[in-house]
Design an enzyme around this catalytic site. Structure first.
Site, mmCIF file in Angstrom:
data_model
loop_
_atom_site.group_PDB
_atom_site.id
_atom_site.type_symbol
_atom_site.label_atom_id
_atom_site.label_comp_id
_atom_site.label_asym_id
_atom_site.label_seq_id
_atom_site.Cartn_x
_atom_site.Cartn_y
_atom_site.Cartn_z
ATOM 1 N N GLU A 119 6.511 74.185 -6.175
ATOM 2 C CA GLU A 119 5.847 73.160 -6.976
ATOM 3 C C GLU A 119 6.402 73.255 -8.396
ATOM 4 O OE1 GLU A 119 1.420 72.527 -5.619
ATOM 5 O OE2 GLU A 119 1.828 74.686 -5.699
ATOM 6 N N TYR A 123 6.301 76.726 -13.171
ATOM 7 C CA TYR A 123 7.093 77.731 -13.867
ATOM 8 C C TYR A 123 7.471 77.385 -15.305
ATOM 9 C CZ TYR A 123 7.216 80.048 -9.405
ATOM 10 O OH TYR A 123 6.838 80.686 -8.243
ATOM 11 N N PHE A 409 17.151 80.235 -1.790
ATOM 12 C CA PHE A 409 17.032 81.674 -1.615
ATOM 13 C C PHE A 409 15.560 82.089 -1.719
ATOM 14 C CE2 PHE A 409 18.317 80.685 -5.985
ATOM 15 C CZ PHE A 409 17.277 81.233 -6.733
#
Length: 409
Positions: A119, A123, A409
């Site tokens: 989402e 961050y 990743f």
């Protein structure tokens, strides 16, 4: 409970990873997928928050080297496997893990941290800016064509089992890494990721297929894809889904795209992650029937601001004093003088008057050259304090090719 994270112990992994799986819906991964991620996990860089024997938070990092403008491969922490148990939200668990993680990244001397976000709103408060975007497309191959490339003579396309050319494809990928910011040099073990092919994730499509392009017996390109047979009242309507493609010459690149558009019994080519400047858009007969989309991809965080800005080069000469805000990593906050060009750069603290004011989040967004400082300024995210400083700095930060992360990743 305590929100203090601790480093993962070898016998913690199963519980720790199950916590992550539950946070992402609770569907267990295929055994081969789970085994690969366990092998790739760097336990000494993996954190958990525990309440008794229960794991309630997870976060990890991979030790990457990522290409930046100028071609250097710079150490970067690949932040991954971040989750908080639904029973423990809004208790500071995520903040405690981000705090510990960025402190550890700094201690290791890595100037950058990068991640892909489930989402994207999460961050930014930790200083990450969206640094790359990825292109997707749903191409109507019954209406879209691509001409035979002029240098196609001498090229040979052939089917091959993906595992049989794994080493050759990895060598070709490695040649491409330095050419585009955002690409990651794959360390040992990571070559298995592009070949990961759990049956449960094919959704009725074929096992992974691979076609290689060769010239004089040398591999010059490859495409890996799935083919899902479908039929409707009008006849065959199969869907080809491109997993990944690389080529080291324009003719091989164009010929591989032409092949994908021309596969018998199919009418749709699904493209999920390509650079936003991918050249096929300028080769096809009708781009409107390709339904091109973009979405955020790599989020970039400058952990050591001075080292990060010195690690890349600049498209034009730049000499600017930046006034940077960074509440979460205050060692970056303050004024920095950046001086650089296409040969290199220096970035040092200064008491000189500031010429641009921005936060570390905007620097992360602009760092790889795909997000323009002028666009950020137009949105009120960058403030020009000296007339002309914005134009000069925005030009210098740009990249001739769009940055791109080829896989997650």
């Amino acid at each position: 409970m305590t929100t203090e994270p601790r480093v993962l112990r070898p016998d913690d992994w199963t519980v720790w990873y199950a916590t992550l799986e539950r946070a992402f819906g609770g569907v267990a991964e295929a055994p081969e997928e789970r085994a690969l991620w366990q092998e790739l996990t760097e336990e000494e860089r993996s954190l958990g928050v525990w309440e008794g024997d229960a794991c309630v938070g997870t976060a990890g990092a991979f030790s990457f080297r990522m290409t930046v403008p100028g071609g250097a491969q710079v150490p970067a922490a690949g932040v991954t496997m971040v989750s908080v148990a639904a029973t423990h939200r809004r208790r500071g668990v995520l903040t405690s893990m981000m705090r510990r993680q960025l402190d550890d990244v700094r201690a290791l001397g890595e100037p950058l941290a990068v991640l892909t976000a489930s989402e994207p709103e999460i961050y930014g408060r930790f200083g990450y800016g969206i640094g790359t975007y990825q292109l997707g497309a749903t191409i109507d191959t019954s209406r879209v064509t691509l001409p035979v490339p002029a240098d196609a003579a001498g090229l040979r396309l052939r089917f091959v089992a993906p595992v049989d050319v794994q080493d050759a494809c990895e060598a070709l990928y490695a040649r491409r890494v330095a050419e585009r910011p955002g690409m990651i040099a794959r360390a040992p073990g990571w070559a298995r990721l592009p070949l990961l092919d759990p049956e449960g994730e094919r959704h009725g499509a074929s096992p992974l297929q691979c076609v290689v392009a060769e010239r004089d017996g040398e591999l010059v390109g490859y495409a890996r894809f799935h083919n899902k047979p479908e039929w409707n009242a009008s006849g065959p309507a199969g869907v080809v889904t491109l997993r990944d493609m690389e080529a080291v010459e324009p003719a091989a690149y164009a010929q591989l795209w032409r092949f994908l558009l021309d596969i018998d019994l199919t009418s749709t080519l699904q493209v999920r992650n390509r650079p936003v400047d991918d050249a096929w858009q300028y080769l096809v007969s009708d781009v409107r029937r390709c339904l091109v989309t973009t979405r955020d991809s790599l989020h970039v965080r400058l952990v050591d601001l001075g080292a990060a800005l010195e690690a890349r080069t600049y498209r034009a000469p730049v000499d600017v004093v930046l006034d940077v805000a960074d509440d979460f990593c205050p060692w970056n906050a303050g004024r920095w003088r950046l001086t650089g060009d296409a040969k290199g750069a220096t970035c040092r603290r200064t008491e000189e008057p500031a010429e641009l004011r921005l936060s570390v989040r905007e620097l992360g967004a602009a760092y790889l050259g795909g997000v323009g400082l002028k666009a950020l300024a137009a949105g009120g995210r960058v403030e020009e304090l000296r007339l002309g400083a914005l134009d000069e700095t925005a030009t210098a930060f740009g990249s001739d090719v769009a940055p791109w992360l080829p896989h997650g990743f």
